[in-house]
Design an enzyme around this catalytic site. Structure first.
Site, mmCIF file in Angstrom:
data_model
loop_
_atom_site.group_PDB
_atom_site.id
_atom_site.type_symbol
_atom_site.label_atom_id
_atom_site.label_comp_id
_atom_site.label_asym_id
_atom_site.label_seq_id
_atom_site.Cartn_x
_atom_site.Cartn_y
_atom_site.Cartn_z
ATOM 1 N N HIS A 1 -27.040 44.233 3.131
ATOM 2 C CA HIS A 1 -28.000 45.333 3.026
ATOM 3 C C HIS A 1 -27.806 46.213 1.791
ATOM 4 O O HIS A 1 -28.646 47.061 1.509
ATOM 5 C CB HIS A 1 -27.922 46.221 4.268
ATOM 6 C CG HIS A 1 -26.729 47.130 4.256
ATOM 7 N ND1 HIS A 1 -25.495 46.706 4.646
ATOM 8 C CD2 HIS A 1 -26.586 48.420 3.859
ATOM 9 C CE1 HIS A 1 -24.636 47.700 4.519
ATOM 10 N NE2 HIS A 1 -25.260 48.747 4.038
HETATM 11 C C1 UD1 Z 1 -27.791 53.372 3.910
HETATM 12 C C2 UD1 Z 1 -26.648 53.842 3.018
HETATM 13 C C3 UD1 Z 1 -25.583 52.756 2.956
HETATM 14 C C4 UD1 Z 1 -25.116 52.387 4.350
HETATM 15 C C5 UD1 Z 1 -26.320 51.979 5.168
HETATM 16 C C6 UD1 Z 1 -25.890 51.655 6.581
HETATM 17 C C7 UD1 Z 1 -27.458 55.312 1.228
HETATM 18 C C8 UD1 Z 1 -27.653 55.461 -0.232
HETATM 19 N N1 UD1 Z 1 -27.094 54.106 1.651
HETATM 20 O O1 UD1 Z 1 -28.373 52.256 3.278
HETATM 21 O O2 UD1 Z 1 -24.474 53.238 2.237
HETATM 22 O O3 UD1 Z 1 -24.198 51.312 4.259
HETATM 23 O O4 UD1 Z 1 -27.280 53.035 5.202
HETATM 24 O O5 UD1 Z 1 -26.885 50.959 7.266
HETATM 25 O O6 UD1 Z 1 -27.609 56.272 1.959
HETATM 26 N N2 UD1 Z 1 -35.492 51.409 6.560
HETATM 27 C C9 UD1 Z 1 -36.346 51.211 7.613
HETATM 28 N N3 UD1 Z 1 -35.979 51.706 8.824
HETATM 29 C C10 UD1 Z 1 -34.817 52.370 9.022
HETATM 30 C C11 UD1 Z 1 -33.953 52.573 7.937
HETATM 31 C C12 UD1 Z 1 -34.295 52.069 6.720
HETATM 32 O O7 UD1 Z 1 -37.393 50.603 7.473
HETATM 33 O O8 UD1 Z 1 -34.562 52.789 10.164
HETATM 34 C C13 UD1 Z 1 -35.886 50.854 5.249
HETATM 35 C C14 UD1 Z 1 -36.695 51.834 4.436
HETATM 36 O O9 UD1 Z 1 -37.656 51.114 3.734
HETATM 37 C C15 UD1 Z 1 -35.723 52.369 3.440
HETATM 38 C C16 UD1 Z 1 -34.803 51.174 3.248
HETATM 39 O O10 UD1 Z 1 -34.764 50.512 4.507
HETATM 40 O O11 UD1 Z 1 -36.328 52.753 2.239
HETATM 41 C C17 UD1 Z 1 -33.407 51.580 2.863
HETATM 42 O O12 UD1 Z 1 -32.911 52.526 3.796
HETATM 43 P P1 UD1 Z 1 -31.971 53.709 3.302
HETATM 44 O O13 UD1 Z 1 -31.720 54.607 4.438
HETATM 45 O O14 UD1 Z 1 -32.490 54.291 2.036
HETATM 46 O O15 UD1 Z 1 -30.639 52.995 2.869
HETATM 47 P P2 UD1 Z 1 -29.862 51.825 3.583
HETATM 48 O O16 UD1 Z 1 -30.139 50.586 2.848
HETATM 49 O O17 UD1 Z 1 -30.078 51.815 5.065
#
Ligand code: UD1
Length: 355
Positions: free
Chosen positions: A212
């Site tokens: 991820h």
């Molecule tokens: C985040 C953390 C990462 C951690 C991870 C654990 C940051 C910079 N990164 O990464 O260090 O290891 O969480 O899981 O904070 N999205 C959804 N639904 C959700 C959550 C995310 O659709 O419930 C999608 C969204 O499009 C979002 C993308 O995933 O833009 C990335 O999510 P984001 O929370 O920005 O970062 P993670 O990749 O989850």
């Protein structure tokens, strides 16, 4: 540490702690601290969830495993450009802290919610404690690394999981407020192990993989390389791949192949603990899972070019995918004795002066 401010809170009992969380692993980490704070009795705690992880598989149904964090106040912030989301988080966490008026704020790990919580607390001059302080990958191209460094340097209470983390901070000139408390993920793993030991059918032998990290997902060629590596493993051995939403979106957008991989929805913390009971090997770019693999005594291959959890590599339980062989295998004592939650409570009590 020196009190950051004098005020009506001074000497108040019980002291009020606000924990700021937002992503899946932070629920797990904060639940350990919540349990310890509650058992201790000297503190009130309010959990503020920024809402960074909002899908049911990423947050809500996890709470079935972790009833202690159900009281979280959810700010429901997500959607939009990352810098914009971060800005909204800082504002809303700041507003919530102004209302809650805590004696200290705790933040966990290295995500954008961690940074937002730290900046909000710092701006309001509320004492800040960082759980998982001092970890370093020394790769500043990772946003998590930049978040760690910034949050550590804003914190008055540096709650380090390992001796290496303490040394890393000392090398950066951070000398006050350091505590080696052990790893909250170890506390959580012990509790999870007890729960999964008594129930459910054990799945058959398989590898578990997760991907991820932005570094692996946001460049389609890179993600294809990682998936190609896992497809190669799957030709020999079943590979269970629970997919993070970030990765699923990137696979769909790049029309990448997951052929031969047992792709699943994200799994809950306890489901992952159960999968680990019969896993033969873990392939991951997650920090937490590298250690959960060790706690379950499953060897790990880290799908990155460096790791913060260097002890797992030195002790032969983990290797980078760029390295062919494991180091000779031994046990790791660095993660504490399974009472990191209590050690954090004690450090808070010492620092805030309840005894
Ligand atoms: C985040 C953390 C990462 C951690 C991870 C654990 C940051 C910079 N990164 O990464 O260090 O290891 O969480 O899981 O904070 N999205 C959804 N639904 C959700 C959550 C995310 O659709 O419930 C999608 C969204 O499009 C979002 C993308 O995933 O833009 C990335 O999510 P984001 O929370 O920005 O970062 P993670 O990749 O989850």
């Amino acid at each position: 540490m020196e009190p950051l401010r004098e005020g009506p809170q001074a000497g108040r009992e019980p002291l009020k702690i606000v924990s700021v969380i937002g992503t899946r692993p932070q629920y797990v980490k904060a639940a350990v601290v919540t349990r310890a704070l509650r058992n201790d009795g000297r503190f009130d705690e309010v959990t503020i969830d920024t809402g960074q992880h909002y899908d049911a598989e990423m947050s809500a149904f996890l709470l079935d495993d972790l009833p202690d964090v159900q009281r979280a106040r959810n700010l429901d912030i997500h959607g939009g450009a990352e810098h914009e989301v971060l800005g909204r988080m800082i504002g809303s966490v700041g507003d919530a802290l102004t209302e809650e008026n805590p004696d200290a704020v705790l933040v966990y790990g290295d995500t954008n919610s961690t940074l937002a919580g730290a900046l909000a607390a710092s701006t309001l001059d509320v004492p800040l404690g960082h759980v998982e302080a001092g970890l370093r990958s020394y790769n500043r191209s990772m946003r998590e690394e930049r978040n760690r460094v910034l949050v550590d340097h804003l914190s008055q209470l540096l709650l380090c999981p390992t001796p290496t983390a303490m040394e890393n901070l000392a090398r950066e000139g951070v000398e006050q407020g350091l505590h080696h408390v052990g790893d909250v993920m170890y506390d959580a793993a012990i509790a999870a192990h007890e729960q999964v030991a008594n129930g459910g059918d054990a799945p058959g032998a398989h590898a578990v993989a997760t991907v991820h990290r932005a570094e692996n997902t946001d460049d389609s060629a890179m993600l294809d390389k990682v998936l190609g590596y896992l497809r190669g493993v799957a030709a020999e051995h079943p590979v269970v791949l629970p997919l993070h939403p970030r990765t699923r979106k990137a696979i769909d957008a790049g029309r990448l192949s997951t052929e031969g991989l047992d792709v699943r929805e994200p799994v809950s913390y306890l489901e992952m603990a159960r999968l680990l009971t019969t896993a033969t090997v873990v392939y991951t770019d997650s920090g937490g899972l590298q250690k959960e693999a060790y706690f379950a005594r499953v060897p790990c291959v880290t799908l990155r070019n460096e790791t913060e959890w260097v002890e797992t590599v030195a002790a032969g339980w983990n290797r980078l995918w760029t390295v062919a062989e494991y180091e000779p295998r031994r046990e790791i004592s660095d993660y504490g004795d399974g009472h990191a939650g209590q050690a954090i409570v004690d450090a808070l009590a010492d620092t805030l002066g309840t005894r």
